[in-house]
Design a protein around this motif. Sequence first.
Motif, mmCIF file in Angstrom:
data_model
loop_
_atom_site.group_PDB
_atom_site.id
_atom_site.type_symbol
_atom_site.label_atom_id
_atom_site.label_comp_id
_atom_site.label_asym_id
_atom_site.label_seq_id
_atom_site.Cartn_x
_atom_site.Cartn_y
_atom_site.Cartn_z
ATOM 1 N N ASN A 1 24.548 -12.608 -32.129
ATOM 2 C CA ASN A 1 24.405 -14.058 -32.015
ATOM 3 C C ASN A 1 25.158 -14.479 -30.773
ATOM 4 O OD1 ASN A 1 24.921 -13.662 -35.322
ATOM 5 N ND2 ASN A 1 23.126 -14.812 -34.719
ATOM 6 N N THR A 2 24.451 -15.099 -29.855
ATOM 7 C CA THR A 2 25.123 -15.476 -28.629
ATOM 8 C C THR A 2 24.802 -16.922 -28.309
ATOM 9 O OG1 THR A 2 25.398 -14.951 -26.280
ATOM 10 C CG2 THR A 2 23.247 -14.484 -27.214
ATOM 11 N N LYS A 3 25.839 -17.647 -27.927
ATOM 12 C CA LYS A 3 25.662 -19.076 -27.687
ATOM 13 C C LYS A 3 26.463 -19.504 -26.464
ATOM 14 C CE LYS A 3 26.301 -23.552 -29.861
ATOM 15 N NZ LYS A 3 27.021 -24.274 -30.912
ATOM 16 N N PRO A 4 25.815 -19.527 -25.324
ATOM 17 C CA PRO A 4 26.484 -20.072 -24.147
ATOM 18 C C PRO A 4 26.391 -21.596 -24.184
ATOM 19 C CG PRO A 4 24.454 -18.883 -23.557
ATOM 20 C CD PRO A 4 24.442 -19.101 -25.018
ATOM 21 N N GLN A 5 27.382 -22.233 -23.650
ATOM 22 C CA GLN A 5 27.386 -23.692 -23.704
ATOM 23 C C GLN A 5 28.077 -24.237 -22.456
ATOM 24 O OE1 GLN A 5 29.425 -24.979 -27.229
ATOM 25 N NE2 GLN A 5 28.817 -27.120 -26.963
ATOM 26 N N LEU A 6 27.352 -25.004 -21.688
ATOM 27 C CA LEU A 6 27.943 -25.612 -20.496
ATOM 28 C C LEU A 6 28.095 -27.105 -20.736
ATOM 29 C CD1 LEU A 6 25.840 -23.930 -17.637
ATOM 30 C CD2 LEU A 6 28.021 -23.190 -18.586
ATOM 31 N N GLU A 7 29.264 -27.607 -20.453
ATOM 32 C CA GLU A 7 29.490 -29.029 -20.618
ATOM 33 C C GLU A 7 30.143 -29.504 -19.323
ATOM 34 O OE1 GLU A 7 31.334 -29.652 -24.389
ATOM 35 O OE2 GLU A 7 31.752 -31.756 -23.924
ATOM 36 N N ILE A 8 29.384 -30.237 -18.513
ATOM 37 C CA ILE A 8 29.803 -30.468 -17.131
ATOM 38 C C ILE A 8 29.859 -31.956 -16.824
ATOM 39 C CG2 ILE A 8 29.236 -29.986 -14.719
ATOM 40 C CD1 ILE A 8 27.729 -27.492 -15.758
ATOM 41 N N TYR A 9 31.047 -32.409 -16.422
ATOM 42 C CA TYR A 9 31.215 -33.820 -16.082
ATOM 43 C C TYR A 9 31.556 -34.024 -14.608
ATOM 44 C CZ TYR A 9 31.383 -34.151 -21.155
ATOM 45 O OH TYR A 9 31.080 -34.054 -22.488
ATOM 46 N N ALA A 10 31.255 -33.032 -13.787
ATOM 47 C CA ALA A 10 31.481 -33.167 -12.345
ATOM 48 C C ALA A 10 30.171 -32.781 -11.668
ATOM 49 C CB ALA A 10 32.607 -32.246 -11.896
ATOM 50 N N ASP A 11 29.926 -33.272 -10.442
ATOM 51 C CA ASP A 11 28.584 -33.062 -9.891
ATOM 52 C C ASP A 11 28.509 -32.000 -8.798
ATOM 53 O OD1 ASP A 11 29.885 -34.447 -7.961
ATOM 54 O OD2 ASP A 11 28.659 -36.260 -8.100
ATOM 55 N N ASP A 12 29.661 -31.529 -8.329
ATOM 56 C CA ASP A 12 29.611 -30.535 -7.258
ATOM 57 C C ASP A 12 30.184 -29.221 -7.767
ATOM 58 O OD1 ASP A 12 29.422 -29.203 -4.904
ATOM 59 O OD2 ASP A 12 31.039 -30.291 -3.899
ATOM 60 N N VAL A 13 29.439 -28.577 -8.640
ATOM 61 C CA VAL A 13 29.950 -27.365 -9.287
ATOM 62 C C VAL A 13 28.856 -26.306 -9.313
ATOM 63 C CG1 VAL A 13 31.452 -28.696 -10.797
ATOM 64 C CG2 VAL A 13 29.203 -28.032 -11.601
ATOM 65 N N LYS A 14 29.293 -25.068 -9.491
ATOM 66 C CA LYS A 14 28.351 -23.965 -9.633
ATOM 67 C C LYS A 14 28.631 -23.310 -10.978
ATOM 68 C CE LYS A 14 28.340 -20.305 -6.738
ATOM 69 N NZ LYS A 14 28.660 -19.739 -5.434
ATOM 70 N N CYS A 15 27.731 -23.451 -11.912
ATOM 71 C CA CYS A 15 27.943 -22.850 -13.230
ATOM 72 C C CYS A 15 26.704 -22.052 -13.610
ATOM 73 C CB CYS A 15 28.164 -23.927 -14.293
ATOM 74 S SG CYS A 15 29.693 -24.828 -14.087
ATOM 75 N N THR A 16 26.904 -20.816 -13.997
ATOM 76 C CA THR A 16 25.762 -20.015 -14.441
ATOM 77 C C THR A 16 26.117 -19.321 -15.743
ATOM 78 O OG1 THR A 16 26.524 -18.042 -13.275
ATOM 79 C CG2 THR A 16 25.028 -19.497 -12.079
ATOM 80 N N HIS A 17 25.101 -19.102 -16.548
ATOM 81 C CA HIS A 17 25.339 -18.284 -17.725
ATOM 82 C C HIS A 17 24.092 -17.478 -18.025
ATOM 83 C CE1 HIS A 17 22.852 -20.711 -20.413
ATOM 84 N NE2 HIS A 17 23.323 -21.756 -19.771
ATOM 85 N N GLY A 18 24.294 -16.364 -18.662
ATOM 86 C CA GLY A 18 23.148 -15.542 -19.025
ATOM 87 C C GLY A 18 23.510 -14.699 -20.220
ATOM 88 N N ALA A 19 22.541 -14.507 -21.093
ATOM 89 C CA ALA A 19 22.795 -13.677 -22.266
ATOM 90 C C ALA A 19 21.591 -12.785 -22.491
ATOM 91 C CB ALA A 19 23.035 -14.545 -23.490
ATOM 92 N N THR A 20 21.842 -11.541 -22.846
ATOM 93 C CA THR A 20 20.737 -10.646 -23.188
ATOM 94 C C THR A 20 21.043 -9.935 -24.495
ATOM 95 O OG1 THR A 20 21.693 -8.778 -21.976
ATOM 96 C CG2 THR A 20 20.160 -10.175 -20.768
ATOM 97 N N ILE A 21 19.983 -9.693 -25.234
ATOM 98 C CA ILE A 21 20.091 -8.901 -26.458
ATOM 99 C C ILE A 21 18.919 -7.933 -26.416
ATOM 100 C CG2 ILE A 21 19.992 -8.938 -28.973
ATOM 101 C CD1 ILE A 21 20.913 -11.891 -28.811
ATOM 102 N N GLY A 22 19.194 -6.652 -26.485
ATOM 103 C CA GLY A 22 18.050 -5.756 -26.418
ATOM 104 C C GLY A 22 18.417 -4.327 -26.695
ATOM 105 N N GLU A 23 17.392 -3.512 -26.611
ATOM 106 C CA GLU A 23 17.599 -2.088 -26.786
ATOM 107 C C GLU A 23 17.852 -1.487 -25.410
ATOM 108 O OE1 GLU A 23 14.065 -0.761 -28.675
ATOM 109 O OE2 GLU A 23 14.256 -2.275 -30.256
#
Lengths: 249, 438
Positions: free
Chosen positions: B357-379
């Motif tokens: 179970n994977t849950k990325p969560q971005l909560e951003i209150y600024a406008d000049d930012v670099k945020c990335t997320h990635g999730a994989t589930i596999g064989e």
Amino acid sequence: MLQIKNLQAGIEDKPILKGIDLSVNAGEVHAIMGPNGSGKSTLASVLAGRDGFDVTGGKALYNGNDLLDLAPEERAREGVFLAFQYPVEIPGVNSTYFLRSAVNAVRTHRGEEELDAMNFLKAVKVKMKELGLGEDFLKRPVNAGFSGGEKKRNEILQMTMLDPRLAILDETDSGLDIDALRIVADGVNRLRRDDNAQVVITHYQRLLDYIVPDFVHVLNDGCIIKSGDKSLALELEEKGYDWLIKEAA
Amino acid sequence: MSQVDTANPAVEPVEAFTKLEQNGAALMPLRKAGLARFSESGYSTLRDEDWRFTNVKPIAELPFRPTIDPLGQGIGQDQLGNVTFGQLDADRLVFVDGHFNADLSQIGDQPSGVTVTHLVSGLAGLEREAGSLSGGDDNPFVALNDAFFTDGALIRIADNQCLTKPVHLLFVTTAGKDGEAAHIRNWIIAGANSQGTIIESHLSLGQAATVTNVVTETRIGDGANLEHVKFQDQSAKAFHLASLHSELGRDARYAFHSIALGARLSRNNLRMRLAKPGIECVLNGLYMMRGQQLADHHMIVEHAAPHCDSHEYFNGILDDQSRGVFHGRILVQPGAQKTDAKQTNKNLLLSDDATANTKPQLEIYADDVKCTHGATIGEMDDDSIFYLRTRGLDPSTARRMLLHGFAGEIVERIRHDAVREELDALVWGRLEAVHKFD
């Protein structure tokens, strides 16, 4: 060395190769050209043993034995090498560790002694220099984050280290600028000997200026529709594939 | 939330408090407030968003037995010689069931200005600091820890000082009765421009369903550079709950590595507050689970200042019916411009019955930012296996290599050479011994 007779193969129920005949002898370089979708990469995949392709007819003999009956690693150990069109990125697997394991798997099969870390490094560094790969390359994970050119040079480095009898290069020129193309081609040419053979799969004639073939075959819709010498490639460059396809139809 | 099962209170809170008061009367307000919070909340349930995938009911159902007193059976040096990091050249603080053991500990000469001791002995003057970083947390296990912690490590590095050796905090449980719970509180205070490596390991010598509940508060000063490796390899019946609360100063460098191999259930709450500009914070984790195990990493990285980088890398290898849970929240406060936040969670399932179970969560209150997320589930990737096979490697070697690489991605980020090498060998051995490759 390689005799392909009426080879037919496809994915699920879709036929892609519809009866290929090709004979490659030691000391020869063959180019396989053809438009997109003609079956070039499928032929490479089937010869290397990729899952998911069903061989529905014909055969491929390698030194007189049934090649298609061997597992991919057995083909590799017997001296068949596929340079991938899209080399796979393997994060976390160190390049030195990977390449030494591969070299030693092949050496063990040939009854040669395994290379220890020192001798391996000595050998690989010479080859890396020839291919313009920096020393940090060995510390990096296999292909992870490599540029297109680095990946292709890595394929040629692996090929050099594994010293195959039959090398199949699948679109090795794609994504290369002219300098990288020359380095890669030089790497391939250095391996040319009387006791090995190369099958160069390419869409464009450009690579064949550097790796000069003895034979050129044109693949279309799963069949070889014309074979000739290197002048055929030049003719294709000038006139495109359409005239041949019409002629064959 | 569910109420505490007090039907069989093996230890009465009142009785426990009388004993704990002897460890420092000044801590009693914190303890009482913790107990009050816990009495109000009880254990979390699956209805709580932060605990959606991790059911702590088996913990709630255990008898309530905080190890307020050391348990009877002592342990000797011979039992610790072969444990992971047991031979590492380090200062070592050993805690048995939440109690400091001076005989088993070795503290060498650290520079003046460096304090390495256990919390109870070094607390004088710090009482009001305890809870100052973790206090705002509504995690019931933090409340329980506030109330019942017995001891833990205290590491203070003065401004401009370095730990000359890594400090190894070794926590072992010997408990033989289900529900025996070691509540551990660590304090790490790294002054401005200080440096050090801290290794925290949690192991079981007993096989009962014990609970380890550790809260670590870390204050990292301006320009400090700290590496913290947490290694959890407890028994398959143990429960492990950990909560890390860190506040980072200007230009601080902080790398926290969580290696979770053991326990029936483990939960790591990571709460990072990037309070000043120029911080680089790396959270790096590996969990390898099998059987019925569950590993949960739950993090909030708060960017409260501009020009900070945070990276989270978590890889999980899940076999049998095991589960991996990842919750990564990146909170970018207003004004935290030029934030660079990256997060990845990759899960490799080795069995049809394993779950991630994977849950990325971005909560951003600024406008000049670099945020990335990635999730994989596999064989395991077929293309990668084929690639390796075409180079002459047999399928089992290819799988082994990929699995090792997947774990290696995380392990290789550990900067301390000896720690990284020992962990690499251990992870490699564990993969070989446990997972089927053919």
